[in-house]
Design an enzyme around this catalytic site. Structure first.
Site, PDB file in Angstrom:
ATOM      1  N   ALA A 291       0.802  -1.226   0.000  1.00  0.00           N
ATOM      2  CA  ALA A 291       0.000   0.000   0.000  1.00  0.00           C
ATOM      3  C   ALA A 291       0.837   1.281   0.000  1.00  0.00           C
ATOM      4  CB  ALA A 291      -0.941  -0.016   1.196  1.00  0.00           C
TER       5      ALA A 291
ATOM      6  N   ARG B 293       3.145  10.321 -11.263  1.00  0.00           N
ATOM      7  CA  ARG B 293       2.157  11.209 -11.883  1.00  0.00           C
ATOM      8  C   ARG B 293       2.676  12.644 -11.938  1.00  0.00           C
ATOM      9  NH1 ARG B 293      -1.776   8.265  -9.442  1.00  0.00           N
ATOM     10  NH2 ARG B 293      -1.907   9.611  -7.610  1.00  0.00           N
TER      11      ARG B 293
ATOM     12  N   GLU C 278      10.521  -5.217  -4.409  1.00  0.00           N
ATOM     13  CA  GLU C 278       9.555  -6.019  -3.651  1.00  0.00           C
ATOM     14  C   GLU C 278      10.119  -7.428  -3.508  1.00  0.00           C
ATOM     15  OE1 GLU C 278       6.747  -5.979  -1.864  1.00  0.00           O
ATOM     16  OE2 GLU C 278       6.901  -8.162  -1.803  1.00  0.00           O
TER      17      GLU C 278
ATOM     18  N   CYS D  83      -6.552  -7.091   3.935  1.00  0.00           N
ATOM     19  CA  CYS D  83      -7.753  -7.075   4.767  1.00  0.00           C
ATOM     20  C   CYS D  83      -8.861  -7.947   4.182  1.00  0.00           C
ATOM     21  CB  CYS D  83      -8.282  -5.657   4.929  1.00  0.00           C
ATOM     22  SG  CYS D  83      -7.038  -4.530   5.544  1.00  0.00           S
TER      23      CYS D  83
ATOM     24  N   ARG E 258       1.847   2.518 -15.571  1.00  0.00           N
ATOM     25  CA  ARG E 258       2.319   3.625 -14.736  1.00  0.00           C
ATOM     26  C   ARG E 258       3.824   3.866 -14.877  1.00  0.00           C
ATOM     27  NH1 ARG E 258      -1.452   3.012  -9.243  1.00  0.00           N
ATOM     28  NH2 ARG E 258      -3.321   2.378 -10.370  1.00  0.00           N
TER      29      ARG E 258
ATOM     30  N   ASP F  30       3.051   0.163   7.634  1.00  0.00           N
ATOM     31  CA  ASP F  30       3.072  -0.672   8.836  1.00  0.00           C
ATOM     32  C   ASP F  30       4.444  -0.782   9.499  1.00  0.00           C
ATOM     33  OD1 ASP F  30       0.437  -1.070   8.229  1.00  0.00           O
ATOM     34  OD2 ASP F  30       0.595  -3.221   7.845  1.00  0.00           O
TER      35      ASP F  30
END
Lengths: 449, 449
Positions: free
Chosen positions: B11, B22, B33, B43, B71, B282
């Protein structure tokens, strides 16, 4: 000491009476009510006619006996106040047993509003109704229950018109809704109105928008049609709900100042221009939280809380009646619509703002969670101050209380950028990660840069 | 110019990458990653296991291909960053093809959190799971679907434990939930917890509260029981969900300051103690809106919005990551529970407040409207400043988004008296005239006088 006197026994009046009495059990509180009902749930009338609320008595929130016996309030039914003398500090009421006069220490005018009766031909025909009282609701309810009605015409596409369309449709009759303006629900704006209209048509309601009703025709004394220009639409019941007007004549006659809206002018504590005379509820103005100017938006919460605050002020603890944001919600069949603040660009400009608005569609739940439904939101902000001015939304779920987040933002003069960073609740069954309100603020903020 | 480098593709990381790109399409953004999934709906995992979300792919919000192709983000899967050199401004990642090093212009650490693995005997038995990744969710999902499971033990009564109890129960198996503390859902307070517990028992969940699990027993390598003192509860699947810990070691090793909570310390723009190094999500602390102090509440919205804000800041437009209120909602079978701010009196005192609280029960709709359900609300305020500190609520409807009104009040440092006079939406199907939040504020305000 002279008693506290209250004119009108509905939301504002009984809230004030109850609050004052709790603070000063030893003081006398007299309430004059012209009818026989007090503190009733006017907003529940459409649901009673629909049949969703089964018992008439469920609409009576607190009985006259409870006010009199449990709360020790001197409630006098069938007492219509016809005169206020602010110099003599005295009111006069007409009763079944003649007129009575009473001196007041402090006075609250809570005379409410009345359904506007347009000057249509045939307004007095049997079968033409307004929803102005519990008795009128009972009459319409019983007619629908009798099974004698097959086609209904509703004049006016406001809250009452929308809710009554659903109520009538539940009885399986043909429902025609006539609205003079191009759209229903004017205070909710065009975006919401169009979604509601589409949905109402899907539900079988015949909408006649942009259509001025000329009057009613009868077979003898009995309604048999609604006249629009050269056409007549056959109906055997008509409900006229074209808005309400404040019952401000009593105050006006007493020399008490009215505001530009025609309702009684009040200060932040609900005081009128006359000494020790207050006004609250559907007969009075209140200050709009966005404009800071007096406004007239007769709604139930406004009446209840103003009544309570004035009861407290009359008891010696000065308490503002609170600003209004015009926050409102309405159910239209399966849709929820809600609005708060200023959502009309012209109205925003009139109030001195430079409005910027966006409309987006978001999801009521996480996109992957079953039952997620689109929510359509329009939000308005002021270009200069970046302040949120208002919002309107519509969807099948999660609308009516989401508007409260925006209402809260209005009360705190929040900027769009601040709102975008509010920490709102997220769980897949209830919201996307970014709540629709946050997403709207984010997009609107981008437009303000 | 060296690229923007982001460690972690969920996230916070992908929000930052997308936002920065952008603003500066010409600049390079590299995301490392370690796994093969990015931007997935953690969730949603309980609802996938429950079967409410049917397709695994529905949990993947944006695919790696979309980030890379649409993107133009240089996303590198299976790249685990193992070293950050803040002097050389360089990160080193291990990949299937060996180590690679890369210099950064600005760096974002978004390494997330991991499920805490308690030092239980038998944690490595077949049948013992944590819900730490999509792969683990898939494994549990497939086991439940196989029909081979007849009894499940959940260790931990937090969000995950509660949601998983519902998910497992849907498959018709026996469900035992073990919680070390006297109540489930500690952050929601005792009032909410007790309602949730009662409801879970009604739904057939066997609750073992105040019960410390000692470990797991196996038949060979395969789980067959949960050990509690001298007792063993037979289960063939165990899910351990006792909380998460921030993945802060990488930052710590690099000499970047951690906060008292053990998560990475950040300023209001998400900056760490190292130059041009940010942290979000987190693995990082955030500032609590009520206390003004750093706190660690790892939740999805916090990660998303901090990532986005940092992307904007890295692009040259300084944007605060936003304060957190710890706002959260959870579904427990037919109940909704929600909380925001500080609802524990000891926590309030520790933060320097003099807490006053009330708990009331109100109605989700007008009392006469069909389907009205009780909502139970606890609200806390500071006696001195009269500021609202937090609230928790529970009920069958209208809870998860009502908490947002209180969250909004926290962001605006609203007093209880101000909240009491917010103009919130009323319509019989959606709320009583006084919304439950207003009623709670009214009662709490009375207690502050």
């Amino acid at each position: 000491m002279d008693p506290i006197v209250i004119v009108g026994g509905d939301a504002a009046g009984m809230s004030a009476a109850s609050k004052f009495k709790r603070e000063h059990p030893d003081r006398d509180v007299v309430v004059f009510e012209k009818g026989e009902y007090v503190s009733y749930a006017a907003c529940g009338m459409p649901y009673y006619i629909k049949g969703a609320v089964e018992e008439f008595d469920d609409l009576l929130q607190v009985s006259p006996e409870e006010f009199i016996e449990d709360r020790d309030i001197d409630l006098r039914l069938h007492h219509e106040v016809v005169d206020i003398d602010t110099d003599a500090r005295e009111v006069t009421a007409e009763t079944p047993d003649g007129a009575v006069s009473l001196s007041y220490d402090q006075l609250l005018i809570a005379t409410g509003a009345r359904a506007i009766e347009p000057p249509f031909d045939g307004m007095d025909l049997d079968g033409v109704h307004t929803l102005h009282s519990l008795d009128s609701a009972k009459a319409v309810h019983d007619l629908m229950d009798s099974g004698s009605v097959s086609a209904v015409g509703i004049v006016g596409g406001g809250y009452v018109g929308i809710e009554m369309a659903e109520a009538f449709a539940e009885h399986g009759v043909d429902v025609h809704l006539f609205e003079m303006l191009p759209h229903v629900l004017a205070p909710f704006g065009e975006m919401v109105a169009e979604k509601v209209e589409d949905h109402m048509r899907e539900e079988g309601i015949e909408l006649h928008l942009d259509t001025a009703v000329d009057g009613f025709t009868g077979d003898g004394d009995t309604l048999d049609g609604i006249v629009v220009g050269d056409d007549t639409v056959d109906v055997d019941l008509a409900l006229v709900g074209v808005g309400v007007a404040p019952n401000a004549e009593l105050a006006d006659d007493a020399g008490i100042e009215l505001g530009e809206t025609g309702a009684i002018a009040t200060d932040e504590f609900g005081r009128t221009s006359a000494e020790d005379v207050f006004a609250a509820g559907d007969c009075a103005e209140a200050r709009h939280v966005v404009t800071g100017e007096p406004d007239y938006v007769p709604l139930a919460l406004t009446a209840n809380r103003a009544g309570r605050a004035i009861g407290q002020t009359m008891a010696g603890d000065e308490t503002p009646v609170g600003d209004i944001a015009g926050t409102a919600a309405v159910k239209a069949f399966e849709l929820e619509a809600a609005r708060t603040g200023i959502i009309d660009e012209d109205a925003a400009r009139d109030a001195g703002f430079d409005p910027v608005s966006v409309t987006i569609t978001a999801s009521s739940r996480a996109h992957y969670y079953p039952g997620a439904k689109p929510i359509h939101i329009t939000m308005l902000a002021d270009r200069d101050s970046k302040r949120v001015l208002g919002a309107a939304m519509v969807g099948r779920e999660g609308v009516s209380k989401r508007i409260d987040t925006v209402a809260a933002a209005l009360h705190s003069e929040t900027t769009v950028g601040e709102l975008e960073y509010f920490d709102l609740a997220y769980a897949p069954p209830f919201s996307p990660t970014w709540d629709p309100v946050l997403t709207t603020a984010k997009v609107l903020n981008g437009k303000l840069d």
